[in-house]
Design a protein around this motif. Structure first.
Motif, PDB file in Angstrom:
ATOM      1  N   LEU A 112       0.913  -1.111  -0.002  1.00  0.00           N
ATOM      2  CA  LEU A 112      -0.048  -0.106  -0.001  1.00  0.00           C
ATOM      3  C   LEU A 112       0.898   1.350  -0.089  1.00  0.00           C
ATOM      4  CD1 LEU A 112      -2.783  -1.113   2.560  1.00  0.00           C
ATOM      5  CD2 LEU A 112      -2.959  -0.755  -0.012  1.00  0.00           C
ATOM      6  N   GLY A 113       2.094   1.221   0.334  1.00  0.00           N
ATOM      7  CA  GLY A 113       3.012   2.267   0.654  1.00  0.00           C
ATOM      8  C   GLY A 113       2.916   3.205  -0.975  1.00  0.00           C
ATOM      9  N   ALA A 127      -5.380   4.441   3.109  1.00  0.00           N
ATOM     10  CA  ALA A 127      -5.943   4.329   4.355  1.00  0.00           C
ATOM     11  C   ALA A 127      -7.168   3.399   4.621  1.00  0.00           C
ATOM     12  CB  ALA A 127      -6.386   5.793   4.787  1.00  0.00           C
ATOM     13  N   VAL A 128      -8.056   3.164   3.617  1.00  0.00           N
ATOM     14  CA  VAL A 128      -9.261   2.600   3.837  1.00  0.00           C
ATOM     15  C   VAL A 128      -9.106   1.075   3.757  1.00  0.00           C
ATOM     16  CG1 VAL A 128     -11.449   2.160   2.490  1.00  0.00           C
ATOM     17  CG2 VAL A 128     -10.836   4.426   2.816  1.00  0.00           C
ATOM     18  N   VAL A 129      -8.011   0.750   2.805  1.00  0.00           N
ATOM     19  CA  VAL A 129      -7.842  -0.577   2.553  1.00  0.00           C
ATOM     20  C   VAL A 129      -7.028  -1.113   3.738  1.00  0.00           C
ATOM     21  CG1 VAL A 129      -6.410  -2.330   1.193  1.00  0.00           C
ATOM     22  CG2 VAL A 129      -7.825  -0.423   0.181  1.00  0.00           C
ATOM     23  N   GLY A 130      -6.171  -0.451   4.149  1.00  0.00           N
ATOM     24  CA  GLY A 130      -5.360  -0.672   5.531  1.00  0.00           C
ATOM     25  C   GLY A 130      -6.066  -0.756   6.589  1.00  0.00           C
ATOM     26  N   ASN A 134      -6.650  -4.414   8.737  1.00  0.00           N
ATOM     27  CA  ASN A 134      -6.387  -4.311  10.128  1.00  0.00           C
ATOM     28  C   ASN A 134      -7.510  -5.114  10.970  1.00  0.00           C
ATOM     29  OD1 ASN A 134      -3.671  -3.553   9.724  1.00  0.00           O
ATOM     30  ND2 ASN A 134      -4.254  -1.390  10.002  1.00  0.00           N
ATOM     31  N   TRP A 135      -8.782  -4.471  10.533  1.00  0.00           N
ATOM     32  CA  TRP A 135      -9.836  -5.087  11.331  1.00  0.00           C
ATOM     33  C   TRP A 135      -9.979  -6.515  11.335  1.00  0.00           C
ATOM     34  CZ3 TRP A 135     -15.546  -3.703   9.497  1.00  0.00           C
ATOM     35  CH2 TRP A 135     -16.551  -4.268  10.462  1.00  0.00           C
ATOM     36  N   GLY A 261      -8.925  -0.725  13.370  1.00  0.00           N
ATOM     37  CA  GLY A 261      -9.216  -0.279  11.998  1.00  0.00           C
ATOM     38  C   GLY A 261      -9.743   1.076  11.653  1.00  0.00           C
ATOM     39  N   LEU A 262     -10.611   1.551  12.688  1.00  0.00           N
ATOM     40  CA  LEU A 262     -10.925   2.927  12.428  1.00  0.00           C
ATOM     41  C   LEU A 262     -10.117   4.027  12.980  1.00  0.00           C
ATOM     42  CD1 LEU A 262     -13.353   4.889  12.247  1.00  0.00           C
ATOM     43  CD2 LEU A 262     -13.859   4.553  14.735  1.00  0.00           C
TER      44      LEU A 262
END
Length: 323
Positions: A112-113, A127-130, A134-135, A261-262
């Motif tokens: 994602l970087g 940011a959304v995908v990460g 993570n969630w 995640g949030l």
């Protein structure tokens, strides 16, 4: 009138019956689930703890006081738990789990970087995908490790349970040591697996801070407040025993994962030059070791440590249990 063989048969029958009962008892013991009580188990809502009415309360809490939800600071810092073999086993699991978790998280973090500069929406997409990744990742690992070690896999969580007096000092020291060791191993193995140089790990989301754009004070404030928000939610849904009556311990790992995640999403899009809060110092330790660059890494520890202390202070001022 009974004969000698009859007397012998009657005499041996009870012994045979006793052997059968003994075998059945041993079989039941072998089939018992191996899971020790632990007040700081994420996702357990302190469901699996001992009370003074339990027959094994004294024998277990003498070695590991955090098997109970109520122990003193003097008991917490007692060093006898370092001799507990089971505690070392649980710590090893924390190291292995942290290694595997960060290996998976590191793969999509490295991928994602470059996306932040490759899309017209800037950091929004990574940011959304990460955050969503993570969630799911955190939730699954809490479910996997919770029954054995408590499912921390994060020095921030472990430090927070210590300051809230839900984990003893020996457990905290061993968990953090093995978590960090597992993270470093994950970073090095990930670098070898991808066949990439250190440059590929220098701008990993959640661990990269542009020192030309973000001051240490700004980074510290962002790390501390985001970490405090995460631990406030995690303790409320995953460790507060009052939640047993609301949704029980089964749902709380999902909510803890959603909270992380949030927090990672919101902090990842807020500040130019700041790729998001660490929320796990071991994660950044492993990935920054792979990238051979430690800019502002002390803040990845100082921010969560401050948040852990604040959370512990709050639980002291507003305790869960009545005196």
């Amino acid at each position: 009138m009974s004969t000698a063989p009859d007397l012998e048969k009657h005499a041996t029958a009870p012994d045979t019956h006793d052997d059968a009962r003994g075998a059945e008892t041993r079989k039941r013991r072998r089939n018992q689930v191996s899971s020790r009580p632990f007040a700081g188990r994420i996702g357990g809502n302190q469901e699996f703890t001992l009370t003074p009415s339990d027959a094994s309360f004294t024998s277990i809490t003498h070695t590991v006081p955090d098997a109970s939800s109520s122990f003193t600071w003097r008991e917490s810092v007692r060093l006898t738990a370092f001799a507990d073999v089971d505690l070392w086993k649980e710590s090893v699991l924390e190291g292995v789990g942290t290694c595997l978790q960060l290996y998976l998280a590191g793969m999509y973090a490295v991928g994602l970087g470059p996306a932040a500069a490759a899309t017209s929406l800037g950091p929004l997409v990574p940011a959304v995908v990460g955050g969503v990744s993570n969630w799911f990742l955190i939730t699954l690992f809490i479910y996997a490790g919770g029954p054995v070690s408590g499912g921390h896999f994060n020095p921030f969580i472990t430090m927070s349970t210590f300051f809230a007096r839900l984990a003893i000092l020996p457990r905290t020291v061993l968990y953090v040591a093995f978590q960090c060791a597992g993270a470093v191993v994950a970073g090095r193995v990930l670098r070898a697996s991808l066949g990439r140089g250190s440059d590929a790990f220098k701008q990993v989301p959640g661990c990269y801070i542009d020192t030309a754009l973000v001051t240490p004070g700004e980074a510290y404030a962002l790390e501390t407040m985001t970490s405090f928000a995460l631990i406030f939610i995690a303790f409320g849904v995953g460790l507060d025993p009052r939640q047993r009556q609301v949704f029980g311990p089964a749902l709380s790992p999902i909510l803890v994962g959603a909270a992380l995640g949030l927090c990672s999403y919101s902090s990842g899009i807020a500040r130019e030059g700041y790729s998001g809060a660490s929320l796990n110092p071991a994660r950044c330790l492993g990935l920054m070791a792979a990238g051979e660059r430690f800019d502002y890494h002390y803040i990845h520890w100082l921010g969560p440590l401050t948040a852990a202390m604040l959370n512990g202070l709050m639980y002291w001022v507003i305790p869960i249990y009545k005196d």
